[in-house]
Scaffold this motif. Structure first.
Motif, PDB file in Angstrom:
ATOM      1  N   LEU A  79       0.826  -1.201   0.000  1.00  0.00           N
ATOM      2  CA  LEU A  79       0.000   0.000   0.000  1.00  0.00           C
ATOM      3  C   LEU A  79       0.866   1.258   0.000  1.00  0.00           C
ATOM      4  CD1 LEU A  79      -2.876   1.118   0.066  1.00  0.00           C
ATOM      5  CD2 LEU A  79      -2.733   1.113   2.557  1.00  0.00           C
ATOM      6  N   VAL A  80       1.952   1.231   0.759  1.00  0.00           N
ATOM      7  CA  VAL A  80       2.868   2.378   0.766  1.00  0.00           C
ATOM      8  C   VAL A  80       3.422   2.625  -0.628  1.00  0.00           C
ATOM      9  CG1 VAL A  80       5.141   3.165   1.564  1.00  0.00           C
ATOM     10  CG2 VAL A  80       3.475   2.275   3.208  1.00  0.00           C
ATOM     11  N   ASP A  81       3.795   1.558  -1.336  1.00  0.00           N
ATOM     12  CA  ASP A  81       4.306   1.704  -2.707  1.00  0.00           C
ATOM     13  C   ASP A  81       3.243   2.282  -3.637  1.00  0.00           C
ATOM     14  OD1 ASP A  81       6.763   0.726  -1.985  1.00  0.00           O
ATOM     15  OD2 ASP A  81       6.416  -1.310  -2.739  1.00  0.00           O
ATOM     16  N   LEU A  82       2.015   1.776  -3.524  1.00  0.00           N
ATOM     17  CA  LEU A  82       0.940   2.264  -4.388  1.00  0.00           C
ATOM     18  C   LEU A  82       0.633   3.731  -4.102  1.00  0.00           C
ATOM     19  CD1 LEU A  82      -1.455  -0.819  -4.195  1.00  0.00           C
ATOM     20  CD2 LEU A  82      -0.149  -0.067  -6.206  1.00  0.00           C
ATOM     21  N   MET A  83       0.621   4.078  -2.837  1.00  0.00           N
ATOM     22  CA  MET A  83       0.361   5.474  -2.486  1.00  0.00           C
ATOM     23  C   MET A  83       1.527   6.376  -2.891  1.00  0.00           C
ATOM     24  SD  MET A  83      -2.680   5.869  -1.168  1.00  0.00           S
ATOM     25  CE  MET A  83      -2.690   7.227   0.013  1.00  0.00           C
ATOM     26  N   ASN A  84       2.729   5.848  -2.867  1.00  0.00           N
ATOM     27  CA  ASN A  84       3.873   6.614  -3.356  1.00  0.00           C
ATOM     28  C   ASN A  84       3.716   6.924  -4.845  1.00  0.00           C
ATOM     29  OD1 ASN A  84       6.665   7.708  -2.985  1.00  0.00           O
ATOM     30  ND2 ASN A  84       7.130   6.128  -4.498  1.00  0.00           N
ATOM     31  N   ASP A  85       3.172   5.961  -5.615  1.00  0.00           N
ATOM     32  CA  ASP A  85       2.872   6.223  -7.028  1.00  0.00           C
ATOM     33  C   ASP A  85       1.927   7.409  -7.183  1.00  0.00           C
ATOM     34  OD1 ASP A  85       4.397   4.046  -7.909  1.00  0.00           O
ATOM     35  OD2 ASP A  85       2.691   2.668  -7.766  1.00  0.00           O
ATOM     36  N   LEU A  86       1.064   7.599  -6.174  1.00  0.00           N
ATOM     37  CA  LEU A  86       0.082   8.684  -6.204  1.00  0.00           C
ATOM     38  C   LEU A  86       0.595   9.962  -5.537  1.00  0.00           C
ATOM     39  CD1 LEU A  86      -2.956   6.450  -5.238  1.00  0.00           C
ATOM     40  CD2 LEU A  86      -2.640   7.569  -7.456  1.00  0.00           C
ATOM     41  N   GLY A  87       1.873   9.931  -5.104  1.00  0.00           N
ATOM     42  CA  GLY A  87       2.493  11.122  -4.538  1.00  0.00           C
ATOM     43  C   GLY A  87       2.264  11.315  -3.056  1.00  0.00           C
ATOM     44  N   ILE A  88       1.921  10.249  -2.333  1.00  0.00           N
ATOM     45  CA  ILE A  88       1.634  10.348  -0.901  1.00  0.00           C
ATOM     46  C   ILE A  88       2.763   9.689  -0.116  1.00  0.00           C
ATOM     47  CG2 ILE A  88      -0.026   9.880   0.927  1.00  0.00           C
ATOM     48  CD1 ILE A  88      -1.082  11.696  -1.300  1.00  0.00           C
ATOM     49  N   GLU A  89       3.257  10.357   0.925  1.00  0.00           N
ATOM     50  CA  GLU A  89       4.381   9.859   1.708  1.00  0.00           C
ATOM     51  C   GLU A  89       3.958   8.760   2.679  1.00  0.00           C
ATOM     52  OE1 GLU A  89       6.055  13.218   3.654  1.00  0.00           O
ATOM     53  OE2 GLU A  89       6.933  14.066   1.815  1.00  0.00           O
ATOM     54  N   GLU A  90       4.939   7.930   3.071  1.00  0.00           N
ATOM     55  CA  GLU A  90       4.677   6.772   3.918  1.00  0.00           C
ATOM     56  C   GLU A  90       4.062   7.154   5.260  1.00  0.00           C
ATOM     57  OE1 GLU A  90       7.031   3.020   6.045  1.00  0.00           O
ATOM     58  OE2 GLU A  90       8.012   4.177   4.438  1.00  0.00           O
ATOM     59  N   ALA A  91       4.580   8.183   5.911  1.00  0.00           N
ATOM     60  CA  ALA A  91       4.062   8.563   7.226  1.00  0.00           C
ATOM     61  C   ALA A  91       2.578   8.936   7.148  1.00  0.00           C
ATOM     62  CB  ALA A  91       4.870   9.730   7.791  1.00  0.00           C
ATOM     63  N   THR A  92       2.197   9.589   6.080  1.00  0.00           N
ATOM     64  CA  THR A  92       0.805   9.973   5.887  1.00  0.00           C
ATOM     65  C   THR A  92      -0.067   8.744   5.685  1.00  0.00           C
ATOM     66  OG1 THR A  92       1.539  12.042   4.867  1.00  0.00           O
ATOM     67  CG2 THR A  92      -0.749  11.396   4.506  1.00  0.00           C
ATOM     68  N   VAL A  93       0.451   7.768   4.945  1.00  0.00           N
ATOM     69  CA  VAL A  93      -0.291   6.526   4.711  1.00  0.00           C
ATOM     70  C   VAL A  93      -0.540   5.792   6.025  1.00  0.00           C
ATOM     71  CG1 VAL A  93      -0.240   4.261   3.571  1.00  0.00           C
ATOM     72  CG2 VAL A  93       0.636   6.288   2.379  1.00  0.00           C
ATOM     73  N   ARG A  94       0.492   5.665   6.833  1.00  0.00           N
ATOM     74  CA  ARG A  94       0.361   4.935   8.096  1.00  0.00           C
ATOM     75  C   ARG A  94      -0.620   5.638   9.044  1.00  0.00           C
ATOM     76  NH1 ARG A  94       3.957   0.804   8.817  1.00  0.00           N
ATOM     77  NH2 ARG A  94       5.614   0.647   7.238  1.00  0.00           N
TER      78      ARG A  94
END
Length: 318
Positions: free
Chosen positions: A79-94
């Motif tokens: 999910l972190v990788d997919l969200m990174n594709d969308l320009g979202i940082e890991e800390a925000t995802v968590r």
């Protein structure tokens, strides 16, 4: 004796995973209401322009669109990788994942020693129920009207508010007091809603025709806030026209580009089929803008959805 099957899966006091919650998904999605015209929350149209970049909205779309063919579970790393594709940082995802867990929409689950999150039972049921409305083109054919009439005691006003909110989210408009109207094609949805909320003792549902005295076009304009609904369609068109134009020129479809563009388009689109109930075309303004927005979305879906799913599968395998 009337049969009651309890509340909506996401309105149970506890889910299968044991978490206790109220109405997490519908609080997240619900559009609110005003009387007598069923309207959308203030700023909803402009909100469509930013929704496709919000971390929680994007995660919600990823789980709804891509996780179910994968058993409803995604590892945190994927999910972190997919969200990174969308320009979202890991800390925000968590951080967003933690909020979804608290709401009972996702629950933590390890698989093959990998930390991840799975859809709760209720969330999956809600996505399954919404697929036809969000992901399939609909006809604006005139099939008549449904009337929903209810009277719920003041002592149970929380239930009354919940029913009103769900009716509006479904596409009903308030005619007066406890009388609500919607296109007849919503029949199965409102009957199921009555059972989910256990309001069958308070609610009657009728099929109806509008006979008099206002012209039907004028009556519809007084029941539904067509201007606000049109504004939301226009906002979707504004946000997606360049994307649609790019892909219509025969641009080579790469999985990651398809994933980014389709996920953002779906995130902006998925509220519209609820906020716009699919009123008969003959009663809508000429050149109703909803037709154009639907055309844009379904062309993008046809062009990009398969490649986007392939990108997710490849990401999960890493």
């Amino acid at each position: 004796m009337r049969r009651s099957i309890g509340l909506h899966p996401l309105q149970r006091t506890s889910d299968r995973d044991g978490s206790s919650h109220g109405d997490p998904l519908h609080r997240y999605l619900i559009c609110g209401y005003c009387s007598p015209v069923a309207s959308v929350i203030s700023g909803e149209a402009s909100d469509l322009l930013t929704r496709s970049t919000r971390p929680q909205s994007l995660i919600f779309t990823i789980y709804g669109a891509y996780s179910r063919p994968l058993e409803g579970w995604l590892s945190v790393s994927a999910l972190v990788d997919l969200m990174n594709d969308l320009g979202i940082e890991e800390a925000t995802v968590r951080s967003a994942l933690s909020r979804f867990k608290r709401r009972g929409i996702l629950h933590a689950e390890k698989r093959s020693s990998l930390a991840g999150y799975a859809l709760s039972y209720g969330a999956r049921q809600t996505f399954d129920a919404g697929d036809a409305r969000v992901l399939e083109p609909r006809s604006n054919q005139n099939k008549g009207w449904l009337l929903a009439a209810f009277s719920i005691p003041e002592s149970n006003r929380d239930l009354r508010y919940r029913l009103r909110s769900r009716l509006i989210w479904m596409g009903f408009a308030q005619v007066t007091g406890g009388l609500w109207i919607a296109p007849a094609q919503l029949e199965n949805e409102v009957l199921e809603l009555a059972r989910e909320l256990a309001v069958t003792d308070y609610l009657d549902v009728f099929r109806a025709e509008h006979l008099a005295f206002k012209p039907t076009v004028e009556a519809i304009a007084s029941w539904w806030d067509l201007k606000s609904i049109a504004s939301m369609h226009e906002a979707f068109i504004d946000s997606q026209s360049d994307v649609a134009r790019k892909w219509s020129k025969g641009t080579a479809v790469t999985p990651v580009a398809a994933f980014v563009d389709y996920t953002k388009a779906l995130t902006s689109w998925r509220h519209l089929p609820y906020l716009d109930p699919g009123l008969p075309a003959e009663y809508l303004p000429k050149d109703w803008v909803g037709m154009k927005s639907a055309d844009i979305f379904f062309k993008l879906k046809k062009e990009l959805a398969s490649a986007a799913m392939e990108h997710v599968k490849q990401t999960v395998k890493r």
